[in-house]
Design a protein around this motif. Structure first.
Motif, PDB file in Angstrom:
ATOM      1  N   SER A  51     -88.722 -26.159  51.131  1.00 29.82           N
ATOM      2  CA  SER A  51     -87.831 -25.877  52.082  1.00 29.82           C
ATOM      3  C   SER A  51     -86.354 -26.779  51.695  1.00 29.82           C
ATOM      4  O   SER A  51     -85.740 -26.894  52.646  1.00 29.82           O
ATOM      5  N   ASP A  52     -86.120 -27.296  50.507  1.00 28.80           N
ATOM      6  CA  ASP A  52     -84.990 -28.100  50.248  1.00 28.80           C
ATOM      7  C   ASP A  52     -84.052 -27.148  49.745  1.00 28.80           C
ATOM      8  O   ASP A  52     -83.692 -26.944  48.515  1.00 28.80           O
ATOM      9  N   LEU A  53     -83.311 -26.451  50.717  1.00 22.82           N
ATOM     10  CA  LEU A  53     -82.390 -25.443  50.131  1.00 22.82           C
ATOM     11  C   LEU A  53     -81.080 -26.121  49.714  1.00 22.82           C
ATOM     12  O   LEU A  53     -80.176 -25.545  49.137  1.00 22.82           O
ATOM     13  N   THR A  54     -80.924 -27.510  49.963  1.00 25.36           N
ATOM     14  CA  THR A  54     -79.796 -28.108  49.296  1.00 25.36           C
ATOM     15  C   THR A  54     -80.112 -28.269  47.938  1.00 25.36           C
ATOM     16  O   THR A  54     -79.169 -28.569  46.969  1.00 25.36           O
ATOM     17  N   VAL A  73     -80.637 -25.660  45.893  1.00 22.19           N
ATOM     18  CA  VAL A  73     -80.194 -24.526  45.200  1.00 22.19           C
ATOM     19  C   VAL A  73     -78.690 -24.653  44.422  1.00 22.19           C
ATOM     20  O   VAL A  73     -78.545 -24.533  43.379  1.00 22.19           O
ATOM     21  N   CYS A 100     -80.187 -18.605  41.333  1.00 23.90           N
ATOM     22  CA  CYS A 100     -79.986 -19.119  42.967  1.00 23.90           C
ATOM     23  C   CYS A 100     -80.950 -18.005  43.775  1.00 23.90           C
ATOM     24  O   CYS A 100     -81.545 -18.651  44.615  1.00 23.90           O
ATOM     25  N   GLU A 101     -80.860 -16.858  43.517  1.00 25.28           N
ATOM     26  CA  GLU A 101     -81.832 -15.967  44.139  1.00 25.28           C
ATOM     27  C   GLU A 101     -83.260 -16.054  44.031  1.00 25.28           C
ATOM     28  O   GLU A 101     -83.904 -16.209  45.071  1.00 25.28           O
ATOM     29  N   THR A 118     -83.974 -19.479  45.750  1.00 26.12           N
ATOM     30  CA  THR A 118     -83.808 -19.310  47.435  1.00 26.12           C
ATOM     31  C   THR A 118     -85.213 -18.856  47.488  1.00 26.12           C
ATOM     32  O   THR A 118     -85.741 -18.956  48.765  1.00 26.12           O
ATOM     33  N   ASN A 119     -85.624 -17.610  47.047  1.00 25.69           N
ATOM     34  CA  ASN A 119     -86.897 -16.744  47.280  1.00 25.69           C
ATOM     35  C   ASN A 119     -87.831 -17.736  47.409  1.00 25.69           C
ATOM     36  O   ASN A 119     -88.828 -17.733  48.476  1.00 25.69           O
ATOM     37  N   LEU A 146     -88.218 -20.929  48.019  1.00 25.46           N
ATOM     38  CA  LEU A 146     -87.918 -22.022  48.821  1.00 25.46           C
ATOM     39  C   LEU A 146     -88.125 -21.295  50.098  1.00 25.46           C
ATOM     40  O   LEU A 146     -88.755 -22.058  51.294  1.00 25.46           O
ATOM     41  N   ILE A 147     -87.856 -19.957  50.302  1.00 24.99           N
ATOM     42  CA  ILE A 147     -87.754 -19.432  51.795  1.00 24.99           C
ATOM     43  C   ILE A 147     -89.303 -18.814  51.812  1.00 24.99           C
ATOM     44  O   ILE A 147     -89.755 -18.881  53.144  1.00 24.99           O
ATOM     45  N   HIS A 185     -80.746  -9.994  54.207  1.00 26.44           N
ATOM     46  CA  HIS A 185     -82.220  -9.933  53.579  1.00 26.44           C
ATOM     47  C   HIS A 185     -82.657  -9.060  52.619  1.00 26.44           C
ATOM     48  O   HIS A 185     -82.529  -7.899  53.045  1.00 26.44           O
TER      49      HIS A 185
END
Length: 152
Positions: A36-39, A41, A69-70, A73-74, A76-77, A118
């Protein structure tokens, strides 16, 4: 092993030597991103830009950054154990792999107008990469893409 592939293309293998969370050496970046570390990215984006700055076949680095990045992000989300990002440059092109630790294979879908932003990440990968795919791994899966020397 199961693999879904969105296009053809040779495997790009590179030598990785290094330790720690990030290493750039001999045409390869390897980075572990935490749960969950979006930082992470933008940090991965900067590291990829640095790696591609040394690549003699430069092209639209922004496409490589966007697709990376996509995928990060996927991961991590949609997963809860982080991921490992590997980017390898070779004379034949760039290959980026994002290994997460959840076995569920993603399916790109066409989002409806009500989805906002989304659901478009894999559609971007599908549209812009020369090749891409999803490979089941003993500890999760690897989502990857390739850009040829003329495109990245």
């Amino acid at each position: 092993m199961t693999e879904r592939q969105g296009g053809g293309g040779p495997e790009i293998n590179g030598a990785f030597r290094g330790t720690g969370a990030r290493a750039v050496l001999q045409g390869q970046l390897r980075r572990r991103v935490g749960r969950s570390d979006l930082t992470a990215v933008p940090e991965v984006r900067r590291a990829l830009r640095e790696l591609l700055g040394h690549w003699k076949h430069q092209g639209p680095v922004d496409v490589a950054e966007l697709l990376t990045c996509e995928l990060v992000t996927n991961a991590l989300i949609h997963t809860d154990q982080g991921a490992v990002v590997t980017a390898t440059v070779a004379p034949t092109g760039l290959r980026v792999e994002v290994h997460d630790f959840t076995p569920v294979l993603p399916d790109p879908y066409v989002p409806s107008a009500d989805d906002g932003t989304h659901g478009r990440g894999l559609l971007l990968v599908q549209a812009l990469a020369d090749a891409w795919g999803v490979r089941a791994h003993e500890a999760g899966k690897v989502v990857w893409f390739e850009l040829g020397s003329g495109t990245a």
